[in-house]
Design a protein around this motif. Structure first.
Motif, PDB file in Angstrom:
ATOM      1  N   TYR A  62      34.672  37.349  56.692  1.00 17.59           N
ATOM      2  CA  TYR A  62      34.261  37.184  55.295  1.00 17.59           C
ATOM      3  C   TYR A  62      33.064  38.080  54.986  1.00 17.59           C
ATOM      4  CZ  TYR A  62      31.475  35.146  51.539  1.00 17.59           C
ATOM      5  OH  TYR A  62      30.706  34.979  50.424  1.00 17.59           O
ATOM      6  N   GLN A  70      37.013  23.687  59.088  1.00 20.59           N
ATOM      7  CA  GLN A  70      37.713  23.027  57.980  1.00 20.59           C
ATOM      8  C   GLN A  70      36.778  22.798  56.805  1.00 20.59           C
ATOM      9  OE1 GLN A  70      39.236  19.532  59.982  1.00 20.59           O
ATOM     10  NE2 GLN A  70      41.224  20.478  60.406  1.00 20.59           N
ATOM     11  N   ARG A 101      35.924  26.061  55.006  1.00 26.78           N
ATOM     12  CA  ARG A 101      37.063  26.573  54.238  1.00 26.78           C
ATOM     13  C   ARG A 101      37.328  25.772  52.959  1.00 26.78           C
ATOM     14  NH1 ARG A 101      40.062  30.517  56.673  1.00 26.78           N
ATOM     15  NH2 ARG A 101      39.747  30.793  58.925  1.00 26.78           N
ATOM     16  N   VAL A 102      36.650  24.637  52.814  1.00 27.45           N
ATOM     17  CA  VAL A 102      36.775  23.901  51.549  1.00 27.45           C
ATOM     18  C   VAL A 102      36.317  24.781  50.394  1.00 27.45           C
ATOM     19  CG1 VAL A 102      35.867  21.964  50.218  1.00 27.45           C
ATOM     20  CG2 VAL A 102      36.632  21.606  52.573  1.00 27.45           C
ATOM     21  N   GLU A 103      35.269  25.593  50.656  1.00 28.84           N
ATOM     22  CA  GLU A 103      34.827  26.545  49.636  1.00 28.84           C
ATOM     23  C   GLU A 103      35.840  27.671  49.534  1.00 28.84           C
ATOM     24  OE1 GLU A 103      30.871  27.811  49.068  1.00 28.84           O
ATOM     25  OE2 GLU A 103      30.028  26.247  50.363  1.00 28.84           O
ATOM     26  N   ARG A 104      36.297  27.920  48.349  1.00 33.83           N
ATOM     27  CA  ARG A 104      37.398  28.861  48.128  1.00 33.83           C
ATOM     28  C   ARG A 104      37.106  30.268  48.643  1.00 33.83           C
ATOM     29  NH1 ARG A 104      41.899  28.491  45.189  1.00 33.83           N
ATOM     30  NH2 ARG A 104      42.893  30.414  44.502  1.00 33.83           N
ATOM     31  N   ARG A 113      38.031  30.590  52.234  1.00 31.28           N
ATOM     32  CA  ARG A 113      39.307  30.018  52.654  1.00 31.28           C
ATOM     33  C   ARG A 113      40.198  30.994  53.414  1.00 31.28           C
ATOM     34  NH1 ARG A 113      41.327  26.325  48.141  1.00 31.28           N
ATOM     35  NH2 ARG A 113      39.293  25.462  48.694  1.00 31.28           N
TER      36      ARG A 113
END
Length: 367
Positions: A3, A41, A44-47, A50
């Protein structure tokens, strides 16, 4: 790719001890792997994380290498560690006793120095087990030598200290674990984003250095007024003959209506935002030059720099000679950071190339 982007392939490297007893039992490995899975996990909740988030966890169990291992890191593992943007340490007495973990940590820290990236706010310590009075590694201490505050991630279970969620592995972690994990996520997420912004800026600056330093091919905004068309045309042809891209295709129109003036300036700023440099045409009309230095060389250029995040060096192309190099005008040019280029010389475009090369040197990262 991670990222955060180049030069990293992983966003997080989680360093931990397997808690090996030398006979093949890895007491901490199952819980540590489950912790990392839950951490990923939640991140990855934050878009924005992801699709691209990458976490490296060395899952290989090496019996006998949990405490005081003598074998060095493999080259493959060194690459994986080096390619990680942030370091997350699962702190325990086993971690402090592990030479393997020490080598991992030292290798990561050393590689960051080679990249010219500071360690500040890029190491997170998750205290999964009390370690006092164990000695604390210098790389995990602040400038005063005090241990990093980190995150306390253990509690008492029937009088025994264990990592949060210890009794829930391999099942689903409970609310106490989740609540404390969100505190870690709340700190890691902005650090990843801040590092991404910093790395993107480094890449942009590196690209601009390359672009400005090359021999020709740069896009130059040549500013002149319509009543200076002949001088503007001559300068523009000379620049294009030397391999530069010149915009706009004609000198700026002179308007009296305030609305029209603003429209011309907006068009200028928009075009300037995509250029590599700005050249102001200096003719015998000193009043026009004074206005252009302030309006175009300062204000419009600042607006374009804000939009493009480029250096956008500014030069004043003197096509007249000493007559326009008055002390006050020279001082004004210096204040707005406009460099003088002698356009009265036969091969003045060589000065332009040297000027851009010098400006590119100002962008070279200082490590």
């Amino acid at each position: 790719m991670a990222y955060v982007g180049l030069p990293f392939a992983h966003d997080l490297f989680v360093s931990y001890s397997h808690g090996d007893d030398g006979a093949g039992a890895a007491y901490l490995q199952p819980w540590s792997a489950a912790f990392v899975k839950a951490l990923e996990q939640e991140l990855r909740v934050e878009r924005k994380f992801r699709l691209d988030l990458r976490i490296f966890l060395d899952r290989d169990h090496r019996p006998g290498q949990g405490v005081d291992p003598m074998s060095p890191l493999t080259e493959q593992l060194r690459r994986q560690i080096s390619d990680s943007a942030l370091l997350v340490v699962l702190m325990s007495p086993d971690y402090l006793a592990s030479t393997w973990c020490t080598e991992e940590r030292n290798w990561w820290c050393e590689h960051q120095k080679q990249l010219g990236l500071p360690l500040d706010e890029r190491i997170a310590v998750v205290k999964i087990w009390p370690t006092e009075p164990e000695p604390w590694p210098a790389s995990l201490a602040d400038s005063r030598g005090h241990p990093l505050v980190g995150f306390t991630f253990h509690s008492s279970v029937s009088g025994a200290i264990r990592p949060l969620g210890w009794t829930e592995v391999p099942g689903t972690f409970g609310s106490d674990f989740r609540k404390e994990l969100l505190g870690i996520v709340g700190q890691l997420a902005p650090r990843l984003t801040a590092l991404k912004i910093r790395l993107d800026e480094r890449l942009r600056a590196a690209a601009e250095v390359t672009r400005l330093a090359q021999a020709g091919g740069q896009s130059i905004y040549l500013h002149g007024r319509a009543d200076q068309a002949l001088a503007w045309e001559k300068a523009g042809i000379t620049l294009t003959d030397s391999g530069y891209l010149v915009v706009p295709g004609s000198p700026d129109a002179v308007k009296d209506d305030p609305q029209k003036i603003n429209e011309v300036r907006e068009q200028r700023v928009e075009m300037l935002s995509s250029c590599d440099a700005l050249l102001l045409l200096g003719t015998a009309d000193g009043r026009a030059l004074d206005a252009d230095l302030v309006v175009v060389g300062k204000h419009d250029r600042q607006s374009a720099r804000s939009r493009s995040n480029r250096l956008l060096p500014c030069g004043l192309l003197n096509t007249v000679g000493p007559a326009i190099t008055t002390p006050v005008r020279t001082a004004t040019a210096r204040i707005v950071q406009a460099d003088w280029i002698d356009g009265t010389l036969e091969n003045w475009t060589g000065q332009v190339q040297q000027w851009l090369l010098e400006k590119s040197a100002q962008l070279e990262p200082k490590t």
